[in-house]
Design an enzyme around this catalytic site. Sequence first.
Site, mmCIF file in Angstrom:
data_model
loop_
_atom_site.group_PDB
_atom_site.id
_atom_site.type_symbol
_atom_site.label_atom_id
_atom_site.label_comp_id
_atom_site.label_asym_id
_atom_site.label_seq_id
_atom_site.Cartn_x
_atom_site.Cartn_y
_atom_site.Cartn_z
ATOM 1 N N ASP A 1 0.561 -0.902 -0.062
ATOM 2 C CA ASP A 1 -0.231 -0.056 -0.043
ATOM 3 C C ASP A 1 0.668 1.246 -0.218
ATOM 4 O OD1 ASP A 1 -2.447 -1.571 0.168
ATOM 5 O OD2 ASP A 1 -2.098 -1.900 2.148
HETATM 6 C C1 GAR Z 1 -12.370 -4.316 -1.788
HETATM 7 O O1 GAR Z 1 -13.262 -3.918 -0.165
HETATM 8 C C2 GAR Z 1 -11.346 -3.308 -1.602
HETATM 9 O O2 GAR Z 1 -10.989 -2.476 -1.780
HETATM 10 C C3 GAR Z 1 -10.625 -4.846 -0.903
HETATM 11 O O3 GAR Z 1 -11.166 -6.013 -1.173
HETATM 12 C C4 GAR Z 1 -12.415 -5.807 -1.736
HETATM 13 C C5 GAR Z 1 -12.806 -6.359 -2.660
HETATM 14 O O4 GAR Z 1 -14.496 -6.453 -2.905
HETATM 15 N N1 GAR Z 1 -8.868 -4.832 -1.139
HETATM 16 C C6 GAR Z 1 -8.306 -4.559 -0.399
HETATM 17 O O5 GAR Z 1 -8.382 -4.526 1.274
HETATM 18 C C7 GAR Z 1 -6.490 -4.688 -0.216
HETATM 19 N N2 GAR Z 1 -5.425 -4.585 0.550
HETATM 20 P P1 GAR Z 1 -14.616 -6.704 -4.490
HETATM 21 O O6 GAR Z 1 -14.438 -8.178 -4.764
HETATM 22 O O7 GAR Z 1 -16.250 -6.776 -4.171
HETATM 23 O O8 GAR Z 1 -14.003 -6.060 -4.777
#
Ligand code: GAR
Length: 200
Positions: A150
């Site tokens: 990040d």
């Molecule tokens: C999202 O909220 C994204 O920001 C998070 O995973 C989720 C995926 O949702 N990613 C992280 O935390 C990465 N560090 P999705 O499968 O519905 O797109």
Amino acid sequence: MTGLFKIAVLTSGHSRGSNFKAIYQYINDKKLPIVVDFVLITEQDPPIKEYCASLNIETIFYDGKSKINSFLLELFKERQCDLIVLAGFMRKLSEQFLDTINTPLINIHPALLPKYGGKGMYGSNVHNAVFTAGEKISGATVHYVNKNYDEGDIIMQQSVDITDCQSPEEIGKKVLAIEHQIYGAAIEKILLGRTSLLKD
Ligand code: GAR
């Protein structure tokens, strides 16, 4: 040369794929010259697979038999995409992979980086930490991926007022809506040098 940009979307685990859907809809609504070449999945049947099938988008299954970094390097050598988009991809990419790949890689993070980023900060862990800290504002960040979790350059960020949120889950819902607004716009900005949606 068709003038079309090719993106690949990487997901992992039991991906619901809501960011992918939002990206796809954004590209479609704005009639952008961008195609989704394929979506990577790491489980046989995550919810995102059915959605891809309904759109005739190829899913590529990583079965875990080889090292993921070498698997991806081979894949991208063959597929030659313009941008790699991580959407709910929770695997660590090696430094060697990041040094070797010559395609830009971006990620979306469910908080206002540099706050609430780093190892272990993903999904609900982020919203729990934001809630516990009593933050009044959270948001989403699209950033380039580098070897530190990040910490890559920020491409786009949008905040949201969370003073009315009574739980981490409520924060997560509000933040997800923001993620869905900005990810497509960030991709447009990188590939086309403009955004139809937002000024930043
Ligand atoms: C999202 O909220 C994204 O920001 C998070 O995973 C989720 C995926 O949702 N990613 C992280 O935390 C990465 N560090 P999705 O499968 O519905 O797109």
